[in-house]
Design a protein around this motif. Sequence first.
Motif, PDB file in Angstrom:
ATOM      1  N   PHE A 134     -33.484  72.314  99.643  1.00  6.45           N
ATOM      2  CA  PHE A 134     -34.396  73.112  98.820  1.00  6.45           C
ATOM      3  C   PHE A 134     -34.790  74.402  99.536  1.00  6.45           C
ATOM      4  CE2 PHE A 134     -35.700  69.074  96.549  1.00  6.45           C
ATOM      5  CZ  PHE A 134     -35.158  69.450  95.341  1.00  6.45           C
ATOM      6  N   VAL A 135     -35.090  74.290 100.825  1.00  7.35           N
ATOM      7  CA  VAL A 135     -35.514  75.470 101.589  1.00  7.35           C
ATOM      8  C   VAL A 135     -34.385  76.484 101.665  1.00  7.35           C
ATOM      9  CG1 VAL A 135     -36.206  76.268 103.891  1.00  7.35           C
ATOM     10  CG2 VAL A 135     -37.265  74.220 102.896  1.00  7.35           C
ATOM     11  N   VAL A 136     -33.178  76.030 101.977  1.00  8.87           N
ATOM     12  CA  VAL A 136     -32.031  76.947 102.115  1.00  8.87           C
ATOM     13  C   VAL A 136     -31.718  77.620 100.783  1.00  8.87           C
ATOM     14  CG1 VAL A 136     -29.546  77.027 102.569  1.00  8.87           C
ATOM     15  CG2 VAL A 136     -31.056  75.751 104.096  1.00  8.87           C
ATOM     16  N   VAL A 137     -31.633  76.837  99.724  1.00  7.14           N
ATOM     17  CA  VAL A 137     -31.311  77.405  98.408  1.00  7.14           C
ATOM     18  C   VAL A 137     -32.453  78.286  97.920  1.00  7.14           C
ATOM     19  CG1 VAL A 137     -30.822  76.842  95.988  1.00  7.14           C
ATOM     20  CG2 VAL A 137     -29.724  75.539  97.809  1.00  7.14           C
ATOM     21  N   GLY A 138     -33.681  77.868  98.152  1.00 12.96           N
ATOM     22  CA  GLY A 138     -34.837  78.676  97.739  1.00 12.96           C
ATOM     23  C   GLY A 138     -34.869  80.030  98.421  1.00 12.96           C
ATOM     24  N   ARG A 139     -34.520  80.071  99.703  1.00  8.87           N
ATOM     25  CA  ARG A 139     -34.472  81.358 100.400  1.00  8.87           C
ATOM     26  C   ARG A 139     -33.338  82.232  99.894  1.00  8.87           C
ATOM     27  NH1 ARG A 139     -35.659  79.983 106.733  1.00  8.87           N
ATOM     28  NH2 ARG A 139     -37.895  79.664 106.475  1.00  8.87           N
ATOM     29  N   ALA A 140     -32.223  81.595  99.508  1.00  8.69           N
ATOM     30  CA  ALA A 140     -31.057  82.364  99.084  1.00  8.69           C
ATOM     31  C   ALA A 140     -31.208  82.926  97.674  1.00  8.69           C
ATOM     32  CB  ALA A 140     -29.799  81.510  99.169  1.00  8.69           C
ATOM     33  N   ILE A 141     -31.730  82.137  96.745  1.00 12.59           N
ATOM     34  CA  ILE A 141     -31.769  82.604  95.345  1.00 12.59           C
ATOM     35  C   ILE A 141     -33.172  82.721  94.783  1.00 12.59           C
ATOM     36  CG2 ILE A 141     -29.477  81.669  94.879  1.00 12.59           C
ATOM     37  CD1 ILE A 141     -30.796  79.372  93.361  1.00 12.59           C
ATOM     38  N   GLY A 142     -34.180  82.257  95.493  1.00 13.06           N
ATOM     39  CA  GLY A 142     -35.551  82.370  95.006  1.00 13.06           C
ATOM     40  C   GLY A 142     -36.052  81.067  94.402  1.00 13.06           C
ATOM     41  N   LEU A 143     -37.371  81.000  94.292  1.00 15.66           N
ATOM     42  CA  LEU A 143     -38.023  79.784  93.819  1.00 15.66           C
ATOM     43  C   LEU A 143     -37.693  79.480  92.363  1.00 15.66           C
ATOM     44  CD1 LEU A 143     -40.040  77.482  94.265  1.00 15.66           C
ATOM     45  CD2 LEU A 143     -41.838  79.046  93.529  1.00 15.66           C
ATOM     46  N   ALA A 144     -37.749  80.468  91.505  1.00  8.12           N
ATOM     47  CA  ALA A 144     -37.542  80.239  90.068  1.00  8.12           C
ATOM     48  C   ALA A 144     -36.136  79.720  89.785  1.00  8.12           C
ATOM     49  CB  ALA A 144     -37.805  81.515  89.282  1.00  8.12           C
ATOM     50  N   LEU A 145     -35.131  80.333  90.390  1.00 10.64           N
ATOM     51  CA  LEU A 145     -33.756  79.867  90.152  1.00 10.64           C
ATOM     52  C   LEU A 145     -33.510  78.495  90.786  1.00 10.64           C
ATOM     53  CD1 LEU A 145     -31.661  83.138  90.508  1.00 10.64           C
ATOM     54  CD2 LEU A 145     -32.123  81.822  88.444  1.00 10.64           C
TER      55      LEU A 145
END
Length: 168
Positions: free
Chosen positions: A21-32
């Motif tokens: 979640f942290v890695v993907v959240g940093r890469a594409i943002g919280l909403a996506l």
Amino acid sequence: MRFSILPAFILLLPLGEIAGFVVVGRAIGLALTLALVMASFVLGVVLLRRQGIGILRRMSSEGRNGVMPGRDLLKPVMTVIAALMLIIPGFLTDIVAILILLPPVREFIWRAIAKRFVVVNAKGGFSAGPKPDFRDRNPNSKVVDLDEEDYHREPDRKSPWSGKHLGD
């Protein structure tokens, strides 16, 4: 999977999912990131609904009839497993679910588990034919087949429990 690594797997999976979640959240943002999690949940529910409980009924009936579940049952069962994994929030379980949906992975799984299937005749009880002869079937067996006249029990008079009744 061996049972000795199962507790470690159960403890490490949530940590891996949080890291994902942290890695993907940093890469594409919280909403996506939240949109991807919700989309995988919806896809899992749709797949699970499409397969439904019918596959479980079919497996149960084939098991009761003594038929080994074959490759034709593998696809729906793997789809149900993948759907359940898609419903679990997280990207690691989603990746494993997508891999399970791929035909080469299913073929690999089939080859790995097909030799482990054991079909037990669950019709129960006794057959109408002659009694099977269990003697000499397995010479290392610890089962002793005795007739009624071969065995009898005599009470042990020296036992402290001899002659005692419930409530004495």
